[in-house]
Enzyme design. Structure first.
Site, PDB file in Angstrom:
ATOM      1  N   TYR A 108       0.956  -1.022  -0.016  1.00  0.00           N
ATOM      2  CA  TYR A 108      -0.058  -0.039  -0.119  1.00  0.00           C
ATOM      3  C   TYR A 108       0.815   1.206  -0.030  1.00  0.00           C
ATOM      4  CZ  TYR A 108      -2.965   3.834   1.511  1.00  0.00           C
ATOM      5  OH  TYR A 108      -3.572   5.043   1.856  1.00  0.00           O
ATOM      6  N   GLU A 196      -2.898   7.602  -4.191  1.00  0.00           N
ATOM      7  CA  GLU A 196      -3.015   6.523  -3.349  1.00  0.00           C
ATOM      8  C   GLU A 196      -2.625   5.354  -4.291  1.00  0.00           C
ATOM      9  OE1 GLU A 196      -5.781   4.872   0.091  1.00  0.00           O
ATOM     10  OE2 GLU A 196      -6.764   4.671  -1.652  1.00  0.00           O
TER      11      GLU A 196
END
Ligand code: ADP
Ligand code: MG
Length: 385
Positions: A108, A196
């Site tokens: 992530y 992101e």
């Protein structure tokens, strides 16, 4: 402003951030054409302004052109429901067809603003593919958090901290550091408020590859990026919000039934609070701005009335630059033009308030006026009840 995954990946490509080869299609034939050009297997990915598509069936792998055709047929045109769309879902009008890659590991990665420390924060985690909120509660030790002072900028030690936190392969360290540095530069140069990547993967040969891409651009900085304005997809946005934006009105639709029109964002926030205090729920936030013209007042009015949930309207204006008499004649004109069928409460103060009140009183329209904000809110709350 949110943008699509394929658009965010276009930006990635401009900054040499590695992404899988791919192309975007609006119909099945084009999807198959792109897939055949890429070579199989491919991933078929619904392009909507919401994540969680994998869980909702919006990301599928196809091993050949028949499967690709079937996947594109299944995804294009449906209302995709994901954990982020709400139960009504979002219509898919485009799919991204990209090369399916084999994944050694999923990370992530994000860059965001931390208003508390007035800095940028890079979040990186080895728990890729998962919700970061979930990782933060269940295994916070898996998250590397690096604060970057935006005035000083990204330093080599920041890069190393992120890379070591992820435990990226040593032999590919250079590629990873370059990738993170490019993402930071992209964030700054395009005035992003969020970037992101979930998952940012380690490929079979150890190098980084962005499999997903989410970018939110700062609306207030869009004027500096005429090229990015074209990324706006009005079909993904609330139609009333899009209409308001075209007229330079700050409007956000909410779930209540008291429509309200206010000049000034602070006063609008206070008005929503006081509506709630009076036991009702605001249907919107609408700041027509300190220097609103009569046309903007009229337009704001039309927008509030186009919302079928609105059962009463509160107008709260402090006449400064926008004088009360101008406002009052705007309201009268709008009410006559648009035809208002719900109760309307007006609270007005400031420059030329007496003339304004006279215009309202002489208009022959059924308007309720209020002297104080609390009085106005309780009147409108009473009406919608
Ligand atoms: P979302 O976050 O909306 O579910 P993602 O782009 O993250 O969408 O895709 C969901 C999952 O699908 C990813 O976690 C990854 O495992 C897989 N995936 C996405 N793109 C590819 C691709 N090009 N090749 C292989 N797998 C992919
Ligand atoms: Mg994802």
């Amino acid at each position: 402003m949110k943008i699509h995954e394929f658009q965010a990946k276009e930006l990635f490509a401009r900054y040499s951030v590695p992404i899988p080869d791919g192309g975007v299609a609006q119909n099945v034939d084009k999807s198959v054409e792109i897939g055949c050009g890429l070579g199989f297997p491919v991933a078929v990915k619904a392009q909507i302004h919401a994540g969680g598509r994998g869980k909702g069936g919006g990301v599928k792998l196809a091993a050949d052109s028949n499967e690709l055709k079937a996947c594109a047929e299944q995804i294009l045109g449906i209302k995709l429901v994901t954990p982020q769309t709400g139960p009504e879902g979002q219509t898919v009008s485009k799919v991204l067809i990209e090369k399916a890659v084999s994944i050694r590991q999923e990370f992530y990665f994000s860059i965001l603003l931390d208003r508390d420390t007035a800095s940028l924060v890079i979040l990186a985690s080895t728990a890729g593919g998962m919700d970061i909120e979930e990782t933060a509660t269940e295994s916070p030790d898996k998250i590397t958090r690096v604060s970057v002072n935006p005035l000083i900028g990204l330093q080599p030690h920041h890069l190393r901290q992120v890379a070591f936190g992820l435990g990226v392969p040593r032999e590919n360290m250079k590629a990873w550091l370059a990738c993170i540095a490019s993402l930071y530069r992209l964030f700054i140069e395009n005035d992003c408020s969020l970037l992101e990547i979930n998952p940012l993967i380690v490929t079979e040969n150890g190098s980084p590859l962005a499999l997903d891409a989410k970018i939110i651009l700062d609306d207030s900085a869009l004027f500096r990026h005429p090229d990015l304005k074209e990324y706006r997809d009005a079909s993904e946005e609330d139609p009333l919000e899009a209409e308001a934006r075209r007229h330079n009105l700050n409007y956000i639709r909410l779930s209540g039934n008291v429509g309200n029109m206010v000049n000034g964002a602070g006063l609008a926030m206070a008005t929503m609070d006081i509506i709630k205090r009076a036991g009702a729920e605001p249907a919107n936030f609408l700041d027509v701005g300190g220097g609103a013209t009569r046309e903007m007042v009229e337009k704001g009015f039309q927008i509030i009335l186009s919302d079928s949930q609105v059962k009463g309207i509160l107008i709260n204006i402090f006449g400064g630059i926008l004088r009360c008499d101008v406002l009052a004649s705007g309201i009268v004109k709008a009410v006559k033009n648009v035809g208002v069928k719900v109760p309307l409460v007006i609270r007005m103060e400031g420059t030329n308030v007496e003339q304004g009140r006279r215009i309202l009183a002489d208009s022959g329209l059924e308007l309720l006026t209020a002297d104080t904000l609390a009085d106005a809110a309780s009147k409108v709350a009473e009406m919608v009840r």
